[in-house]
Design a protein around this motif. Sequence first.
Motif, PDB file in Angstrom:
ATOM      1  N   ASN A 238      41.213  39.159  43.831  1.00 37.37           N
ATOM      2  CA  ASN A 238      39.678  39.261  44.197  1.00 37.37           C
ATOM      3  C   ASN A 238      38.837  38.976  43.280  1.00 37.37           C
ATOM      4  OD1 ASN A 238      37.921  40.089  46.369  1.00 37.37           O
ATOM      5  ND2 ASN A 238      37.308  41.694  44.632  1.00 37.37           N
ATOM      6  N   ASP A 239      39.190  39.106  41.967  1.00 35.35           N
ATOM      7  CA  ASP A 239      38.481  38.774  40.994  1.00 35.35           C
ATOM      8  C   ASP A 239      38.754  36.958  40.850  1.00 35.35           C
ATOM      9  OD1 ASP A 239      37.613  40.645  39.090  1.00 35.35           O
ATOM     10  OD2 ASP A 239      39.732  41.210  39.199  1.00 35.35           O
ATOM     11  N   TRP A 241      39.141  35.363  43.681  1.00 35.52           N
ATOM     12  CA  TRP A 241      38.468  35.036  44.878  1.00 35.52           C
ATOM     13  C   TRP A 241      36.881  34.876  44.637  1.00 35.52           C
ATOM     14  CZ3 TRP A 241      38.535  32.652  49.429  1.00 35.52           C
ATOM     15  CH2 TRP A 241      37.735  32.624  50.364  1.00 35.52           C
ATOM     16  N   LEU A 242      36.324  35.747  43.957  1.00 33.22           N
ATOM     17  CA  LEU A 242      34.846  35.878  43.653  1.00 33.22           C
ATOM     18  C   LEU A 242      34.643  34.801  42.805  1.00 33.22           C
ATOM     19  CD1 LEU A 242      34.528  39.516  43.049  1.00 33.22           C
ATOM     20  CD2 LEU A 242      33.736  38.539  45.154  1.00 33.22           C
ATOM     21  N   LYS A 245      33.657  31.213  44.187  1.00 34.15           N
ATOM     22  CA  LYS A 245      32.074  30.990  44.703  1.00 34.15           C
ATOM     23  C   LYS A 245      31.337  30.434  43.811  1.00 34.15           C
ATOM     24  CE  LYS A 245      33.222  34.952  48.107  1.00 34.15           C
ATOM     25  NZ  LYS A 245      32.782  36.163  48.644  1.00 34.15           N
ATOM     26  N   ARG A 395      35.052  37.449  33.981  1.00 30.79           N
ATOM     27  CA  ARG A 395      34.786  36.335  34.750  1.00 30.79           C
ATOM     28  C   ARG A 395      35.423  34.915  34.256  1.00 30.79           C
ATOM     29  NH1 ARG A 395      30.559  36.480  38.217  1.00 30.79           N
ATOM     30  NH2 ARG A 395      29.742  34.236  37.463  1.00 30.79           N
TER      31      ARG A 395
END
Length: 459
Positions: A238-239, A241-242, A245, A395
């Motif tokens: 999910n990291d 996936w974020l 964006k 990130r």
Amino acid sequence: MTVSIKRWEPENIIFWLTRGRRIANRNLLLSTLALHLNFNVWMMWSIVVSNLPAIGFAMTGQQQFLLVSIPPLVGGIMRLFYACIWSWVGGGTWLGISTLFLLIPALGVGWLVQDISAPFPLLLLVAACCGIGGAASSSHLSNTSFFFPKSAKGFAMGLNAGMGNLGVSVVQIVVPLAIAVPLFGSLAGEPQIWGRGAQVHPVWLQNAGYIWIIPILLIATLCLLYAHDLPKLRLTLNDQWLMMKERHTWYICLLYLSSYGTFIGFSAAFPLLAHALFPLVNATPYLFLGPMICALARPIGGWCGDRIGGGITTLVCNALMVVGTLLILVSLPGELDGGSFSLFLCAFLLMFFAAGVGNGSSYQLSPKVFLIEAGRQAKASGESIAAAYTRGGRRGVAAMSISSVSATLGGFFIPKAFGSALDWFASFVPAFMLFLVFYLVSMAVAWWQYARPTASMRC
């Protein structure tokens, strides 16, 4: 087993000088050894494939290019999972475990090449197993980045990746020597008869896989005994996936693809390409030069990124790759002449050098861009520097894993592009023209986003 660390503050100068630097350098060394071995195993397949027809395997040129494109494809896909799992298991522990996984392709290649009746799908399966070696970069480099302060990340990651990438060059020296002699005697099996034209002699192609077994066991043991596990980050898909964006993630993906994709793609394709274009020239003695130059140049790219700027350095590297591609086009055989192998080789060496420097300069953009962004947000919101550093680092690592995956796909698309161009147009020129356009686009992105004086993320 590996040592678990509860507190890690590389930006604290006292902590770094008294304790942190020594631990970081030890883990950098172990990670580099393991990564080097992963590249050995990953790229041995391209040497093996170039010898398969000569020992009796029936396959077309298109099938050969397909076989060498599979390990980069599988390695790229596996990087998505490797990029997360190390943060749950522990970086040091994962170094040892992932190194042991290399036994699968090493044993698989050694077994398969002794059966010339093996069906093509089985060849594809073993090619896919070799992709295990290509997955390690996303976990090794992400883990290494957390050991070093921001001011030293570029050089440390460049050294880690550069010496790891050197495995591509080493394998192109070691494998041809290893298959020429019966290293393991009767334990490894009978030799194959290698024949091409008037040249006929015995080879032990299974040695290409078996020679890595002892190094795998040794390095895995060293990692499990002496590496360190940092506090668990618990990264997830999910990291990633974020971070998909975020526009800067994709800019960096493009730039890293132009450099690392060039390195891994041309490393895999060059043996077949040289033989197809210049069949009268024995290119084997030159195969290691390009990957070696690229690997040794990567720390230079990391250093330039720290000192000059990642954007400017990456821009210059893409410009050099444009020049290199044009020189390759000039060197190709035509209807009226046989081309120039010397110019062809020199142009490729220029490409590898530029790709190597670009590897270091573009990859270190990920942690820096997102640390800068986190710092600006912290200044505006009043968030603590420590919290901003942790968030920006997390990130940055997620973005690094995405760019690592996308760049590895260059190892699939470049050989596949050559194979398709040969099949559709009976020429490699369309493939080189496609690469030329891509490098020009990469130059534009590097300039606009990270190199021009007014760029918002000039770094």
